[in-house]
Design an enzyme around this catalytic site. Sequence first.
Site: not given
Ligand SMILES: [Zn+2]
Length: 133
Positions: A12, A57-58, A100
């Site tokens: 996401g 999380c990115l 998100e």
């Molecule tokens: Zn994230």
Amino acid sequence: MAETMYEAPGIGLAATQVDVHKRVVVIDVSEDKSELRVFVNPELDNCLGLAVGEEGCLSVPGIYDKVERAERVTVRYLDLDGKARVLEADGLLAVCIQHEIDHLNGKVFVDHLSQLKQTRIRNKLAKQARVTA
Ligand SMILES: [Zn+2]
């Protein structure tokens, strides 16, 4: 945005993470990257139940921790043609949608953790930054 998400690799991505200041989220929780979903102006409607799952999380690389989320959610959004849609989601998709939408509101999953954990994570990230800087 979808490309950035797949390359990461992630399931996401919120527009705010790639410096796009629109309320757009892309999600694909399938294993073969075949179910790309785009949510414009997503709003959580009904949140039911409680589920605890490990999240990463990115935007916070290398950090994973358990987060409490609603188990089922209803999300109202616009599709790419501007058509109003409603989706009921559970499981990984529900978690991903909540994660998100948090980004769109300026939050990361770390904000759901205890103060102690947040401090530890900040220290860890600061150390990583020093190593790679
Ligand atoms: Zn994230």
